[in-house]
Design an enzyme around this catalytic site. Structure first.
Site, PDB file in Angstrom:
ATOM      1  N   CYS A   1       0.814  -1.223   0.000  1.00 17.35           N
ATOM      2  CA  CYS A   1       0.000   0.000   0.000  1.00 17.35           C
ATOM      3  C   CYS A   1       0.850   1.278   0.000  1.00 17.35           C
ATOM      4  CB  CYS A   1      -0.951  -0.003   1.184  1.00 17.35           C
ATOM      5  SG  CYS A   1      -2.172  -1.311   1.038  1.00 17.35           S
TER       6      CYS A   1
ATOM      7  N   HIS B   1      -3.312   7.225   1.798  1.00 25.22           N
ATOM      8  CA  HIS B   1      -3.676   5.893   1.322  1.00 25.22           C
ATOM      9  C   HIS B   1      -5.039   5.538   1.906  1.00 25.22           C
ATOM     10  CE1 HIS B   1      -3.820   1.747   0.408  1.00 25.22           C
ATOM     11  NE2 HIS B   1      -3.694   1.373   1.670  1.00 25.22           N
TER      12      HIS B   1
ATOM     13  N   ASN C   1      -9.946  -0.212  -0.780  1.00 30.85           N
ATOM     14  CA  ASN C   1      -8.481  -0.155  -0.781  1.00 30.85           C
ATOM     15  C   ASN C   1      -7.958  -0.768  -2.087  1.00 30.85           C
ATOM     16  OD1 ASN C   1      -5.751  -0.413  -0.356  1.00 30.85           O
ATOM     17  ND2 ASN C   1      -5.930  -1.304   1.685  1.00 30.85           N
TER      18      ASN C   1
END
Ligand code: COA
Length: 335
Positions: free
Chosen positions: A116, A257, A287
């Site tokens: 990520c 993020h 996500n």
């Protein structure tokens, strides 16, 4: 802090998300979960799924748009950095696959894996090619087809992830006080046991057993990751603000993020930043791993909300653990 002789800056930005929507209500029919739980715990309402194709098929339309936006040909790209944990294959790299699909005939490139935090790592790496003066046009792409490694019988993880790509073009800046001004990056491998995909690599090559044991899917100890992510992202965001004399007043946007709305809110609180100054699209995409940050930048710029000369803090936390933050002064003319 080292001052490079040349600054790197973003001169084009784009994203691509597949059309198919997987909503919380769809997931209610697949696992024991419900819309209210998912929204309250994560902030996610729906995510996008690429039904046919691979990660390169997410990246290609995003890059094609970059070339059109900047008015350049594929032969003008010097380097392609693809950040992903879901490459089309182990090898050749997804960068090579994309290079061929788009005929980026003068580019060399490679894949970069930092989960990520991948896009931030990619930006830092891409900037080095510009700052050293050796390259003029560097593409940094964050692309992940997370649905390829998601177990849709595991309610702990399948609610979280989606598929998308985002891309930026980095070029030398004429304004030394703008562009990618500073970054702070970290990794800590002791976090590896809490978020991983065990199977398929040299440690656990694919066998019937690895398939039966679900080693080819994401595993996450959500609670453990949450605790570290909430502190890590806030710490690193505060650190980069302090060393650049930034406050909640002179930061225009936090570009976080998008893993969990609660992690993002805690980060904004620590930065003394109003939630209106936070780019948030987790509700619509979930996500998307390496794609979340460029997906925000692209949407906000196209909507006319991300403006020239604005101060941005980009911040991420991910598997590894990896984490980091960047101070970026936006230089693109308004959309
Ligand atoms: N629907 C309904 N209930 C669920 C569920 C779901 N999809 N997933 C888990 N639950 C249950 C759990 O089984 C648990 O039940 P129990 O108390 O009976 O054992 C309960 O809900 C609470 O689970 P918990 O794991 O404590 O929830 P949480 O508040 O920690 O939220 C995450 C789970 C995954 C959303 C959260 O931990 C998270 O976001 N973690 C970090 C993700 C992240 O940042 N990743 C890093 C970078 S990608």
């Amino acid at each position: 802090m080292r001052k490079p002789p040349i600054r790197a800056t973003v001169t084009a930005v784009s994203h691509y998300a597949p059309d198919k929507v997987l909503s919380n209500f769809d997931l209610e029919k697949m696992v024991d979960t419900n819309d209210e739980w998912i929204r309250a715990r994560t902030g996610i309402r729906e995510r996008r799924i690429l039904e046919n194709g691979a990660t390169s098929d997410l990246a290609v339309p995003a890059i094609r748009e970059i070339l059109e936006q900047r008015g350049i040909g594929p032969d003008e790209i010097d380097v392609l950095v693809v950040t992903t944990v879901t490459p089309d294959m182990f090898f050749p790299s997804t960068a090579c696959v994309i290079q061929e699909k788009l005929k980026l005939q003068n580019a060399w490139g490679f894949d970069l894996s930092a989960a990520c935090s991948g896009f931030l790592y990619g930006l830092v790496v891409g900037a080095q090619f510009i700052e050293s003066g050796t390259h003029k046009k560097v593409l940094v792409v964050g692309a992940d087809k997370m649905s390829a490694i998601t177990d849709y019988t595991d309610r702990n993880t399948c609610i979280l992830f989606g598929d998308a790509a985002g891309a930026v073009l980095l070029e030398p800046s004429e304004d030394y006080e703008a562009g990618l001004l500073d970054h702070v990056m970290y990794c800590d491998g002791s976090g590896g046991e809490f978020l991983y995909m065990k199977g398929g690599g040299s440690l656990n090559p694919p066998t019937h057993e690895t398939v039966d044991k679900k080693y080819h899917y994401i595993y996450q100890d959500g609670k453990a990751v949450f605790k570290v992510a909430v502190v890590g992202m806030a710490d690193v965001s505060e650190e980069i603000m302090k060393r650049n004399n930034l406050t909640g007043d002179n930061v225009d946007w936090l570009v976080p993020h998008q893993a969990n709305l609660r992690i993002i809110s805690a980060c904004a609180d620590r930065m003394n930043l109003a939630i209106e100054k936070v780019m948030l699209n987790i509700d619509r995409y979930g996500n998307t791993t390496a794609a979340t940050i460029p997906l925000c930048l692209s949407e906000w710029w196209k909507d006319g909300k991300l403006l020239k000369d604005q101060n941005l803090i980009l911040s991420a936390f991910g598997a590894g653990y990896t984490w980091g933050a960047m101070y970026l002064k936006w230089t693109m003319d308004n959309a």
